[in-house]
Design a protein around this motif. Structure first.
Motif, short mmCIF file in Angstrom:
data_model
loop_
_atom_site.label_atom_id
_atom_site.label_comp_id
_atom_site.label_asym_id
_atom_site.label_seq_id
_atom_site.Cartn_x
_atom_site.Cartn_y
_atom_site.Cartn_z
N PHE A 184 0.63 -1.40 -0.01
CA PHE A 184 -0.01 0.22 0.48
C PHE A 184 0.71 1.21 0.48
O PHE A 184 0.75 2.54 -0.78
CB PHE A 184 -0.99 -0.25 1.35
CG PHE A 184 -1.80 -1.44 1.64
CD1 PHE A 184 -3.44 -0.90 0.31
CD2 PHE A 184 -1.95 -2.27 2.18
CE1 PHE A 184 -3.98 -2.10 0.16
CE2 PHE A 184 -3.17 -3.46 2.33
CZ PHE A 184 -4.28 -2.65 1.11
N ALA A 185 1.81 1.19 1.19
CA ALA A 185 2.61 2.50 1.32
C ALA A 185 3.57 2.74 -0.10
O ALA A 185 3.84 4.04 -0.47
CB ALA A 185 3.25 2.64 2.54
N ASN A 218 12.22 5.69 2.84
CA ASN A 218 12.22 4.77 4.28
C ASN A 218 11.69 3.65 3.61
O ASN A 218 10.12 3.69 4.23
CB ASN A 218 11.48 6.34 5.03
CG ASN A 218 11.73 6.10 6.73
OD1 ASN A 218 12.30 4.64 7.08
ND2 ASN A 218 12.11 6.32 7.44
N PRO A 219 12.27 2.70 3.87
CA PRO A 219 11.13 1.21 3.88
C PRO A 219 10.76 1.26 5.24
O PRO A 219 9.85 0.36 5.17
CB PRO A 219 12.71 -0.07 3.64
CG PRO A 219 13.39 0.96 2.81
CD PRO A 219 13.74 2.66 3.74
N ALA A 220 11.12 1.34 6.50
CA ALA A 220 10.67 1.17 7.56
C ALA A 220 9.54 1.04 7.91
O ALA A 220 8.37 1.37 8.45
CB ALA A 220 11.79 1.78 8.86
N ILE A 221 9.15 2.75 7.31
CA ILE A 221 8.08 3.95 7.97
C ILE A 221 6.86 3.22 6.87
O ILE A 221 5.88 2.87 7.14
CB ILE A 221 8.25 5.20 7.23
CG1 ILE A 221 8.80 5.91 8.55
CG2 ILE A 221 6.56 5.53 6.79
CD1 ILE A 221 8.62 5.49 10.13
N GLN A 222 7.39 2.26 5.61
CA GLN A 222 6.20 2.01 4.77
C GLN A 222 6.19 0.66 4.83
O GLN A 222 4.51 0.62 4.50
CB GLN A 222 6.81 1.80 3.28
CG GLN A 222 7.44 2.99 2.35
CD GLN A 222 7.86 2.81 1.14
OE1 GLN A 222 7.90 1.21 0.42
NE2 GLN A 222 8.82 2.94 0.47
N GLN A 223 7.19 0.23 6.09
CA GLN A 223 6.18 -1.45 6.48
C GLN A 223 5.77 -1.15 7.87
O GLN A 223 4.76 -2.02 8.02
CB GLN A 223 7.26 -1.80 7.14
CG GLN A 223 7.32 -3.52 7.71
CD GLN A 223 6.98 -4.59 6.14
OE1 GLN A 223 7.55 -4.38 5.00
NE2 GLN A 223 5.69 -4.92 6.85
N ARG A 224 5.63 -0.07 8.41
CA ARG A 224 4.84 0.18 9.75
C ARG A 224 3.50 0.44 8.90
O ARG A 224 2.39 0.23 9.81
CB ARG A 224 5.28 1.44 10.56
CG ARG A 224 6.79 1.10 10.97
CD ARG A 224 6.70 2.06 12.16
NE ARG A 224 7.96 1.67 12.78
CZ ARG A 224 8.66 2.47 14.17
NH1 ARG A 224 8.11 3.38 14.18
NH2 ARG A 224 9.41 2.43 14.58
N ILE A 225 3.45 1.43 8.00
CA ILE A 225 1.85 1.88 7.41
C ILE A 225 1.67 0.97 6.45
O ILE A 225 0.03 0.61 7.02
CB ILE A 225 2.62 2.82 6.42
CG1 ILE A 225 2.96 3.93 6.97
CG2 ILE A 225 1.07 3.05 5.29
CD1 ILE A 225 2.99 5.54 6.07
#
Length: 398
Positions: free
Chosen positions: A102-103, A319-326
Motif C-alpha cells: 500500500f505505502a 524510508n522502507p521502515a516507515i513503509q513497513q509500519r504503514i
C-alpha cells in the motif's frame, strides 16, 4: 456450444440410420452403427444430466431435476457459509493483503507530478464548497469556543515559568533588558526638544530660564547615567533584576495566586467584545483569502499542497521502515474491519441470491459454467461411441 453439442447428437442419429441401412452391404457398417448408437445414448444421457441442473428436461416435472432453481435458498445459504468459513477469516484476508504494498504504491504514484497535482487540485476544489457551507457567525463562535476549550485545562503559569526559565538559562532576559534600555535611551535622545518643552511648561513662572535649562540638563544626564549604569554587567540594578526574575519564575511555577490572575486575565480577554469582533474579522479575512486562492487558476494553496505531497512521497519512498509500519497498520486495520463486518457481507450475498427468481439464478449459473457443461455433452457423445464400438467388437469374439 449448445448448438455444437446438439448438432453432434443429430449427426450421430443420422449416422446410425445410414449405418443400419447400409449394414447388409458391408459388415463394417455394423461397427459404425454400434458407434453411432452408443454415442446417441451417451449424448442423450449427458444432455439429460446437464439440463436437469438448470431446468426440467422437455418441461416434464421429473423428480430431482431443475436442481439449481429448486435449491436456490439452500445454495444461497451454503454459499454464504462457504465464503464466511473459507474467505472471510482473519488469516486468509491478512495473507492476501500482505501481497499488496500500500505505502510503496501510494508513494510511487504520488511522486508523479501529474498525480500529486490532481490530488491537490481535487482537495483545493472542495475548499469553496466547505467554506460556503459554514455560516460566518457559527465559524467565529466555533473558533472562540475551540480556543477557550483548548486553554481550559492548560496551566498557564507553569508554562510561562518554563518559558522564562529557558530564557534565563540562555541569558536572553539580559539581552531583552539591554534592548529595552537601548530603546528607552534612543527615545529620550530623539525627543529631547519635546522633553525640554514639557519641563519648561511645568516649571514655576518665577524660576529663571537659565536655572530651568540647567535642571533639564541635569535631569537628562541623570536619566542617561542611570540607564548606562543598569546596562553594566556588575551593576546593582542587574543583580536586582536577576533576583526579581528568579522570584517571578518561582511564583509562576508554584503560586496558585499567579495562576488565578493569569486565568482571570485570559478569560476577561476572551470574553471582551473587542476580542469577539477581532475573531470574526480574522475568520472573514481567512475565508476571503482561501476562496480567492482556491478559485484562482494559479492557486498557491494547490501548489503548496502538491509540493507537500511530493515531498512526503519522496520521503516515504526512501524510508522502507516507515513503509513497513504503514503497510502493517493498513493490513491489520483492513483485515480486522473486513472480518468484523463479514456477517454483513455474507448477509448481503444471501439476501441477493434470495431475491433472484428461479429462472434468473439458473440462467446466471448456466452462463458461468454452461460452456464447460456442453463440453461434457460432446465428450459423452464421443466416449459413449467409443465404448459402444468396443462392446460391439468384444461381442463378436463370443
Amino acid at each position: 456450444m449448445r448448438l455444437i453439442a446438439t448438432g453432434l447428437l443429430v449427426a450421430m442419429a443420422v449416422l446410425f440410420v445410414v449405418a443400419r441401412l447400409l449394414e447388409p452391404r458391408h459388415a463394417a457398417f455394423a461397427f459404425v452403427g454400434a458407434f453411432a448408437e452408443a454415442a446417441m445414448v451417451g449424448a442423450i444421457a449427458d444432455w439429460f444430466a446437464v439440463t436437469a441442473l438448470f431446468r426440467h428436461p422437455l418441461g416434464l416435472p421429473i423428480p430431482h431435476t431443475a436442481i439449481i432453481p429448486t435449491n436456490k435458498e439452500k445454495i444461497g445459504e451454503n454459499l454464504g457459509n462457504f465464503l464466511e468459513t473459507n474467505f472471510m477469516s482473519y488469516d486468509v484476508v491478512h495473507a492476501e493483503l500482505v501481497r499488496i504494498d500500500f505505502a510503496g504504491s501510494a508513494a510511487h504514484w504520488l511522486a508523479q507530478p501529474a498525480n500529486s497535482r490532481a490530488v491537490a487540485d481535487q482537495a483545493v476544489s472542495a475548499v469553496p464548497v466547505l467554506l460556503r457551507m459554514i455560516d460566518d457567525k457559527d465559524a467565529a463562535g466555533f473558533l472562540r469556543e475551540a480556543l477557550s476549550g483548548a486553554l481550559e485545562d492548560v496551566k498557564l503559569a507553569p508554562i510561562l515559568s518554563q518559558v522564562l526559565s529557558v530564557l534565563v538559562a540562555g541569558r536572553q532576559h539580559h539581552v531583552l533588558l539591554e534592548r529595552l534600555l537601548g530603546i528607552v535611551s534612543g527615545a529620550l535622545e530623539a525627543h529631547r526638544p519635546y522633553i525640554r518643552q514639557k519641563v519648561h511648561e511645568h516649571s514655576p513662572r518665577w524660576l529663571p530660564r537659565a536655572i530651568d535649562e540647567k535642571f533639564y540638563e541635569r535631569l537628562m544626564e541623570g536619566v542617561q547615567n542611570t540607564l548606562e549604569e543598569i546596562q553594566g554587567e556588575d551593576s546593582e540594578w542587574r543583580v536586582r533584576f536577576q533576583a526579581a526574575t528568579e522570584e517571578l519564575i518561582d511564583n509562576l511555577a508554584h503560586s496558585p495566586e499567579y495562576e488565578a490572575k493569569l486565568r482571570g486575565l485570559l478569560e476577561s480577554s476572551l470574553s471582551h467584545p473587542l476580542f469577539r469582533t477581532y475573531v470574526g474579522q480574522v475568520w472573514e479575512d481567512v475565508r476571503d483569502r482561501l476562496l480567492a486562492d482556491a478559485e484562482s487558476e494559479n492557486s498557491q494553496l494547490s501548489a503548496h499542497l502538491q509540493s507537500a505531497l511530493q515531498a512526503f512521497s519522496r520521503a516515504l519512498e526512501r524510508n522502507p521502515a516507515i513503509q513497513q509500519r504503514i503497510n502493517d497498520w493498513l493490513r491489520t486495520f483492513a483485515a480486522e474491519t473486513i472480518v468484523a463486518k463479514r456477517e454483513l457481507i455474507i448477509a448481503l450475498v444471501r439476501r441477493v441470491i434470495r431475491s433472484w427468481d428461479a429462472e434468473t439464478i439458473a440462467r446466471k449459473f448456466e452462463l458461468h459454467v454452461g460452456r464447460d457443461l456442453q463440453y461434457i455433452r460432446i465428450n459423452g457423445t464421443i466416449v459413449g461411441g467409443l465404448v459402444g464400438l468396443a462392446l460391439h467388437s468384444v461381442s463378436l469374439l463370443f
